[in-house]
Write a protein that holds these residues in place. Sequence first.
Motif, PDB file in Angstrom:
ATOM      1  N   GLY A 132       0.789  -1.222   0.000  1.00 45.69           N
ATOM      2  CA  GLY A 132       0.000   0.000   0.000  1.00 45.69           C
ATOM      3  C   GLY A 132       0.821   1.273   0.000  1.00 45.69           C
ATOM      4  N   MET A 133       2.139   1.177  -0.109  1.00 40.02           N
ATOM      5  CA  MET A 133       2.995   2.364  -0.044  1.00 40.02           C
ATOM      6  C   MET A 133       3.659   2.601  -1.404  1.00 40.02           C
ATOM      7  N   TRP A 134       3.592   3.849  -1.876  1.00 34.66           N
ATOM      8  CA  TRP A 134       4.221   4.192  -3.142  1.00 34.66           C
ATOM      9  C   TRP A 134       4.922   5.533  -2.999  1.00 34.66           C
ATOM     10  N   TRP A 135       6.048   5.717  -3.657  1.00 28.02           N
ATOM     11  CA  TRP A 135       6.686   7.016  -3.699  1.00 28.02           C
ATOM     12  C   TRP A 135       7.440   7.150  -5.020  1.00 28.02           C
ATOM     13  N   PRO A 136       7.694   8.401  -5.429  1.00 25.55           N
ATOM     14  CA  PRO A 136       8.379   8.589  -6.705  1.00 25.55           C
ATOM     15  C   PRO A 136       9.810   8.046  -6.662  1.00 25.55           C
ATOM     16  N   VAL A 137      10.249   7.524  -7.790  1.00 25.23           N
ATOM     17  CA  VAL A 137      11.635   7.103  -7.923  1.00 25.23           C
ATOM     18  C   VAL A 137      12.531   8.338  -7.831  1.00 25.23           C
ATOM     19  N   THR A 138      13.623   8.234  -7.124  1.00 28.97           N
ATOM     20  CA  THR A 138      14.644   9.281  -7.102  1.00 28.97           C
ATOM     21  C   THR A 138      15.863   8.784  -7.860  1.00 28.97           C
ATOM     22  N   TRP A 139      16.254   9.535  -8.870  1.00 31.23           N
ATOM     23  CA  TRP A 139      17.395   9.174  -9.693  1.00 31.23           C
ATOM     24  C   TRP A 139      18.653   9.832  -9.153  1.00 31.23           C
ATOM     25  N   ARG A 140      19.763   9.142  -9.268  1.00 33.66           N
ATOM     26  CA  ARG A 140      21.069   9.728  -9.013  1.00 33.66           C
ATOM     27  C   ARG A 140      21.619  10.261 -10.326  1.00 33.66           C
ATOM     28  N   LEU A 141      21.998  11.510 -10.338  1.00 29.53           N
ATOM     29  CA  LEU A 141      22.652  12.101 -11.496  1.00 29.53           C
ATOM     30  C   LEU A 141      24.126  12.291 -11.178  1.00 29.53           C
ATOM     31  N   VAL A 142      24.973  11.624 -11.946  1.00 33.65           N
ATOM     32  CA  VAL A 142      26.420  11.826 -11.848  1.00 33.65           C
ATOM     33  C   VAL A 142      26.811  12.591 -13.107  1.00 33.65           C
ATOM     34  N   PRO A 143      27.025  13.906 -12.997  1.00 31.14           N
ATOM     35  CA  PRO A 143      27.085  14.751 -14.191  1.00 31.14           C
ATOM     36  C   PRO A 143      28.381  14.695 -14.989  1.00 31.14           C
ATOM     37  N   GLU A 144      29.450  14.173 -14.404  1.00 27.01           N
ATOM     38  CA  GLU A 144      30.693  14.163 -15.171  1.00 27.01           C
ATOM     39  C   GLU A 144      31.676  13.141 -14.618  1.00 27.01           C
ATOM     40  N   GLY A 145      32.704  12.910 -15.400  1.00 25.27           N
ATOM     41  CA  GLY A 145      33.763  11.977 -15.047  1.00 25.27           C
ATOM     42  C   GLY A 145      34.537  11.661 -16.310  1.00 25.27           C
ATOM     43  N   GLN A 146      35.804  11.360 -16.170  1.00 22.66           N
ATOM     44  CA  GLN A 146      36.626  11.025 -17.324  1.00 22.66           C
ATOM     45  C   GLN A 146      37.539   9.882 -16.904  1.00 22.66           C
ATOM     46  N   PHE A 147      37.412   8.740 -17.592  1.00 22.93           N
ATOM     47  CA  PHE A 147      38.103   7.518 -17.195  1.00 22.93           C
ATOM     48  C   PHE A 147      38.646   6.804 -18.419  1.00 22.93           C
ATOM     49  N   ASP A 148      39.542   5.848 -18.176  1.00 23.99           N
ATOM     50  CA  ASP A 148      39.986   5.019 -19.279  1.00 23.99           C
ATOM     51  C   ASP A 148      38.879   4.024 -19.643  1.00 23.99           C
ATOM     52  N   ALA A 149      39.071   3.321 -20.751  1.00 19.71           N
ATOM     53  CA  ALA A 149      38.005   2.478 -21.301  1.00 19.71           C
ATOM     54  C   ALA A 149      37.577   1.385 -20.330  1.00 19.71           C
ATOM     55  N   ALA A 150      38.544   0.686 -19.746  1.00 17.26           N
ATOM     56  CA  ALA A 150      38.213  -0.396 -18.827  1.00 17.26           C
ATOM     57  C   ALA A 150      37.441   0.126 -17.629  1.00 17.26           C
ATOM     58  N   SER A 151      37.838   1.280 -17.109  1.00 17.57           N
ATOM     59  CA  SER A 151      37.159   1.849 -15.943  1.00 17.57           C
ATOM     60  C   SER A 151      35.743   2.285 -16.274  1.00 17.57           C
ATOM     61  N   ASN A 152      35.543   2.852 -17.467  1.00 14.60           N
ATOM     62  CA  ASN A 152      34.190   3.253 -17.853  1.00 14.60           C
ATOM     63  C   ASN A 152      33.245   2.056 -17.912  1.00 14.60           C
ATOM     64  N   MET A 153      33.692   0.965 -18.517  1.00 13.29           N
ATOM     65  CA  MET A 153      32.839  -0.215 -18.595  1.00 13.29           C
ATOM     66  C   MET A 153      32.679  -0.878 -17.231  1.00 13.29           C
ATOM     67  N   ALA A 154      33.723  -0.833 -16.417  1.00 13.02           N
ATOM     68  CA  ALA A 154      33.644  -1.397 -15.075  1.00 13.02           C
ATOM     69  C   ALA A 154      32.678  -0.605 -14.196  1.00 13.02           C
ATOM     70  N   LEU A 155      32.670   0.712 -14.347  1.00  9.32           N
ATOM     71  CA  LEU A 155      31.734   1.528 -13.575  1.00  9.32           C
ATOM     72  C   LEU A 155      30.291   1.231 -13.962  1.00  9.32           C
TER      73      LEU A 155
END
Length: 259
Positions: A8-31
């Motif tokens: 009987g309980m509902w609430w809106p989904v809260t999204w996490r926004l991570v606005p930036e980051g710069q990583f190597d290829a392996a790290s991007n896919m790992a994240l």
Amino acid sequence: MQAQGGPGMWWPVTWRLVPEGQFDAASNMALDQAIQERVAEGADPVIRFYRWEPAAVSIGYFQSLEREVDIEACESADIDYVRRRTGGGAVYHDPAGELTYSVIAPEENYSADIEASYREICERVLDGFDRLGIDADFAPINDIEYDGRKLSGNAQTRRNGVLLQHGTLLYDLDPDEMFTALSVDEAKLSDKAIEAARNRVATVSSVSDASMADLRSAMIEAFTAGRNYRVDDYHAAELDRAERLAEEKYRTDAWNRDG
């Protein structure tokens, strides 16, 4: 979008926004994988924007690294390569010429139909381009085009009840650098072929006066419009898990060469 929080309980989904980051290829896919695992455990869905450093080529899950990538040229030019967990073709990622997004959320947030779910997420991308005055179109099953030229490519996978979709947002492109990284025959290296490749692709810088910062801002506004969200950074647990995944999986020949 609603999420159930008990009988009987509902609430809106809260999204996490991570606005930036710069990583190597392996790290991007790992994240991407580390966050997908956390969402599967009940963490909030995530929208993240990031770039690649150094330049990289990513290949689709079902592709052959040796067929798609000039490994020797990449290693000589300090260009990374990595296999994605998503399908699709080989993609060249330029540190200055591309912004990438990932949406990581429970499958129930999107249509069970693959094309429909691509369309739902790509509508956000189209909204972002529209905010820059770029009139782009969805090109099924998973591309976005401007005047018939590819402006954004997108790929998706679903694991343990969680959808991951990531996509390229092309700001600029140097076909010469792209062909250095990709395994192509000599005929494709001619000036005429490189010009043809340039004409098949649209970039934000070629169709508008928007800066990379403008592109990021427009996409953040589009992806968060009408949603409850909070701006966040990567969590220590995600970074630790991603570091292990990068070393044990995404940088290994067993993953990249053998799949």
